[in-house]
Design a protein around this motif. Structure first.
Motif, PDB file in Angstrom:
ATOM      1  N   MET A 193       9.884 -15.875  11.886  1.00 56.62           N
ATOM      2  CA  MET A 193      10.842 -16.200  11.176  1.00 56.62           C
ATOM      3  C   MET A 193      11.398 -14.969  10.275  1.00 56.62           C
ATOM      4  O   MET A 193      10.395 -14.358   9.709  1.00 56.62           O
ATOM      5  CB  MET A 193      10.428 -17.183  10.315  1.00 56.62           C
ATOM      6  CG  MET A 193      11.568 -17.906   9.114  1.00 56.62           C
ATOM      7  SD  MET A 193      10.983 -19.202   8.325  1.00 56.62           S
ATOM      8  CE  MET A 193      10.977 -20.534   9.642  1.00 56.62           C
ATOM      9  N   PRO A 194      12.324 -14.530  10.005  1.00 56.30           N
ATOM     10  CA  PRO A 194      12.989 -13.431   8.973  1.00 56.30           C
ATOM     11  C   PRO A 194      12.128 -13.583   7.848  1.00 56.30           C
ATOM     12  O   PRO A 194      12.142 -14.862   7.062  1.00 56.30           O
ATOM     13  CB  PRO A 194      14.327 -13.714   9.098  1.00 56.30           C
ATOM     14  CG  PRO A 194      14.921 -14.364  10.543  1.00 56.30           C
ATOM     15  CD  PRO A 194      13.665 -15.131  10.529  1.00 56.30           C
ATOM     16  N   TYR A 195      11.969 -12.752   7.050  1.00 63.07           N
ATOM     17  CA  TYR A 195      11.192 -12.697   5.729  1.00 63.07           C
ATOM     18  C   TYR A 195      12.078 -13.442   4.707  1.00 63.07           C
ATOM     19  O   TYR A 195      11.186 -14.198   3.846  1.00 63.07           O
ATOM     20  CB  TYR A 195      10.964 -11.411   5.247  1.00 63.07           C
ATOM     21  CG  TYR A 195       9.927 -10.802   5.876  1.00 63.07           C
ATOM     22  CD1 TYR A 195       9.189 -11.250   7.125  1.00 63.07           C
ATOM     23  CD2 TYR A 195       9.556  -9.409   5.791  1.00 63.07           C
ATOM     24  CE1 TYR A 195       8.110 -10.671   7.960  1.00 63.07           C
ATOM     25  CE2 TYR A 195       8.558  -8.747   6.461  1.00 63.07           C
ATOM     26  CZ  TYR A 195       8.098  -9.135   7.530  1.00 63.07           C
ATOM     27  OH  TYR A 195       7.100  -8.454   8.500  1.00 63.07           O
ATOM     28  N   ALA A 196      13.559 -13.470   4.728  1.00 65.26           N
ATOM     29  CA  ALA A 196      14.280 -14.185   3.732  1.00 65.26           C
ATOM     30  C   ALA A 196      14.075 -15.719   3.915  1.00 65.26           C
ATOM     31  O   ALA A 196      13.807 -16.163   2.903  1.00 65.26           O
ATOM     32  CB  ALA A 196      15.532 -13.693   3.883  1.00 65.26           C
ATOM     33  N   GLN A 197      13.937 -16.171   5.194  1.00 67.98           N
ATOM     34  CA  GLN A 197      13.773 -17.547   5.480  1.00 67.98           C
ATOM     35  C   GLN A 197      12.336 -17.935   4.935  1.00 67.98           C
ATOM     36  O   GLN A 197      12.280 -19.061   4.749  1.00 67.98           O
ATOM     37  CB  GLN A 197      14.304 -17.720   6.929  1.00 67.98           C
ATOM     38  CG  GLN A 197      15.630 -17.748   7.177  1.00 67.98           C
ATOM     39  CD  GLN A 197      15.859 -17.823   8.498  1.00 67.98           C
ATOM     40  OE1 GLN A 197      15.339 -18.679   9.211  1.00 67.98           O
ATOM     41  NE2 GLN A 197      16.982 -17.381   9.260  1.00 67.98           N
ATOM     42  N   VAL A 198      11.457 -16.939   5.513  1.00 63.89           N
ATOM     43  CA  VAL A 198       9.918 -17.422   5.008  1.00 63.89           C
ATOM     44  C   VAL A 198       9.894 -17.618   3.560  1.00 63.89           C
ATOM     45  O   VAL A 198       9.352 -18.651   3.029  1.00 63.89           O
ATOM     46  CB  VAL A 198       9.072 -16.328   5.311  1.00 63.89           C
ATOM     47  CG1 VAL A 198       7.654 -16.369   4.795  1.00 63.89           C
ATOM     48  CG2 VAL A 198       8.870 -16.086   7.102  1.00 63.89           C
TER      49      VAL A 198
ATOM     50  N   ALA B 243      12.079 -18.587   1.338  1.00 63.05           N
ATOM     51  CA  ALA B 243      12.985 -19.906   0.915  1.00 63.05           C
ATOM     52  C   ALA B 243      12.025 -21.157   1.504  1.00 63.05           C
ATOM     53  O   ALA B 243      12.034 -21.974   0.641  1.00 63.05           O
ATOM     54  CB  ALA B 243      14.283 -20.084   1.676  1.00 63.05           C
ATOM     55  N   ARG B 244      11.499 -20.943   2.660  1.00 63.49           N
ATOM     56  CA  ARG B 244      10.915 -22.257   3.419  1.00 63.49           C
ATOM     57  C   ARG B 244       9.326 -22.232   2.502  1.00 63.49           C
ATOM     58  O   ARG B 244       8.874 -23.460   2.528  1.00 63.49           O
ATOM     59  CB  ARG B 244      10.402 -22.108   4.723  1.00 63.49           C
ATOM     60  CG  ARG B 244      11.819 -22.119   5.625  1.00 63.49           C
ATOM     61  CD  ARG B 244      12.198 -23.534   6.004  1.00 63.49           C
ATOM     62  NE  ARG B 244      11.287 -24.438   6.668  1.00 63.49           N
ATOM     63  CZ  ARG B 244      11.112 -24.042   7.909  1.00 63.49           C
ATOM     64  NH1 ARG B 244      11.728 -23.587   8.753  1.00 63.49           N
ATOM     65  NH2 ARG B 244      10.059 -24.844   8.741  1.00 63.49           N
TER      66      ARG B 244
ATOM     67  N   LEU C 297       4.613 -18.863   8.767  1.00 59.12           N
ATOM     68  CA  LEU C 297       5.946 -18.805   9.196  1.00 59.12           C
ATOM     69  C   LEU C 297       6.498 -17.563   9.640  1.00 59.12           C
ATOM     70  O   LEU C 297       7.126 -17.525  10.558  1.00 59.12           O
ATOM     71  CB  LEU C 297       6.903 -19.139   8.042  1.00 59.12           C
ATOM     72  CG  LEU C 297       6.801 -20.901   7.360  1.00 59.12           C
ATOM     73  CD1 LEU C 297       7.515 -20.701   6.063  1.00 59.12           C
ATOM     74  CD2 LEU C 297       7.369 -21.621   8.619  1.00 59.12           C
TER      75      LEU C 297
ATOM     76  N   ASP D 232      12.366 -15.935  -4.244  1.00 64.85           N
ATOM     77  CA  ASP D 232      13.170 -15.082  -3.187  1.00 64.85           C
ATOM     78  C   ASP D 232      12.567 -14.022  -2.506  1.00 64.85           C
ATOM     79  O   ASP D 232      10.936 -13.919  -2.473  1.00 64.85           O
ATOM     80  CB  ASP D 232      13.988 -14.155  -4.148  1.00 64.85           C
ATOM     81  CG  ASP D 232      13.525 -13.421  -5.355  1.00 64.85           C
ATOM     82  OD1 ASP D 232      12.398 -12.817  -4.977  1.00 64.85           O
ATOM     83  OD2 ASP D 232      14.249 -13.130  -6.158  1.00 64.85           O
ATOM     84  N   GLN D 233      12.796 -12.999  -1.759  1.00 62.39           N
ATOM     85  CA  GLN D 233      11.979 -12.317  -0.740  1.00 62.39           C
ATOM     86  C   GLN D 233      11.330 -11.218  -1.751  1.00 62.39           C
ATOM     87  O   GLN D 233       9.972 -10.853  -1.174  1.00 62.39           O
ATOM     88  CB  GLN D 233      12.880 -11.650   0.142  1.00 62.39           C
ATOM     89  CG  GLN D 233      12.186 -10.685   1.139  1.00 62.39           C
ATOM     90  CD  GLN D 233      12.907 -10.110   2.488  1.00 62.39           C
ATOM     91  OE1 GLN D 233      14.158 -10.680   2.605  1.00 62.39           O
ATOM     92  NE2 GLN D 233      12.510  -9.044   2.864  1.00 62.39           N
TER      93      GLN D 233
END
Length: 227
Positions: free
Chosen positions: A191-196, A198-199, A186, A204-205
């Motif tokens: 993809m931004p790390y915060a979204q990574v 979550a996905r 991802l 959390d990050q």
């Protein structure tokens, strides 16, 4: 062999690093057949000459033991000659076929497919015992270990033993490794790390950062490189 990956690599002047992925590999290079076991941390490729060319077959998690003939935990964090696991004559015959082939990867793939067809017990189309494939798929989805054990009609202790044999480590470690593989994929897509986080299934990050450093030995930004 669905789930397996055929790869080639020419080594660079600076050492490379292999990250944990839950897999075992059969590798051809420098005239030898080598087995790479499942890793629990980063493996630095600092003992190969620049410009060396390698061809490998990466088995899907749980697939390798049927080919190599030994439990995966015996290969964990190790690189060993195939001749240490198979009779010398059989290794020599396969090495001669690979070295004389225009497409050595195809020979590795054909040898693996034939060996897996010979494996005893009910297997999936990709060569993995049906229950083992189900375990890998469930853990890759991040299901709790207790739920995975229940879904394949095993106790948690039985699941742990089976995981050591099939994958090289217990179900919790395999879950962490497969989650790392998913997170890196991802992140490499931009993809931004915060979204990574979550996905991929991290809390959390910060959890993502700790796990990446623990399993891969470096922060995510270093692993991805510039840009």
């Amino acid at each position: 062999m669905p789930g397996a990956v055929l790869w080639t690599n020419t080594t660079q002047p600076s050492p490379g690093t292999v990250l944990p992925d839950g897999c075992t590999d059969l590798i051809w290079g420098d005239g030898h057949l080598l087995v790479a076991g499942p890793d629990t941390g980063p493996h630095l490729l600092d003992d190969v000459a620049p410009g060396s060319r390698y061809v490998g077959l990466r088995f899907a998690p749980g697939q390798g033991p049927a080919f190599f003939g030994v439990p995966a935990y015996e290969l964990r964090d190790r690189r060993v000659p195939l001749a240490d696991l198979w009779p010398a004559e059989r290794v020599r015959e396969l090495a001669e076929r690979v070295s004389g082939a225009a497409a050595p990867g195809r020979v590795l793939e054909e040898a693996a497919a034939a060996r897996l067809r010979e494996a005893a017990g009910p297997v999936d189309r990709d060569g993995r015992p049906g229950r083992t494939a189900a375990i890998a798929a469930a853990l890759a989805r991040g299901l709790p270990v207790a739920d995975v054990a229940r879904s394949v009609a095993l106790s948690e202790r039985q699941l742990h033993r089976r995981s050591l044999d099939a994958f090289g480590y217990g179900p919790q470690t395999l879950t962490r490794v497969l989650r790392l593989v998913r997170a890196l994929g991802l992140a490499r897509s931009g993809m931004p790390y915060a979204q990574v986080a979550a996905r991929a299934g991290y809390a959390d990050q910060a959890h993502l950062a700790r796990e990446v450093k623990s399993l891969a030995g470096a922060p995510l930004g270093v692993l991805l490189g510039p840009g």
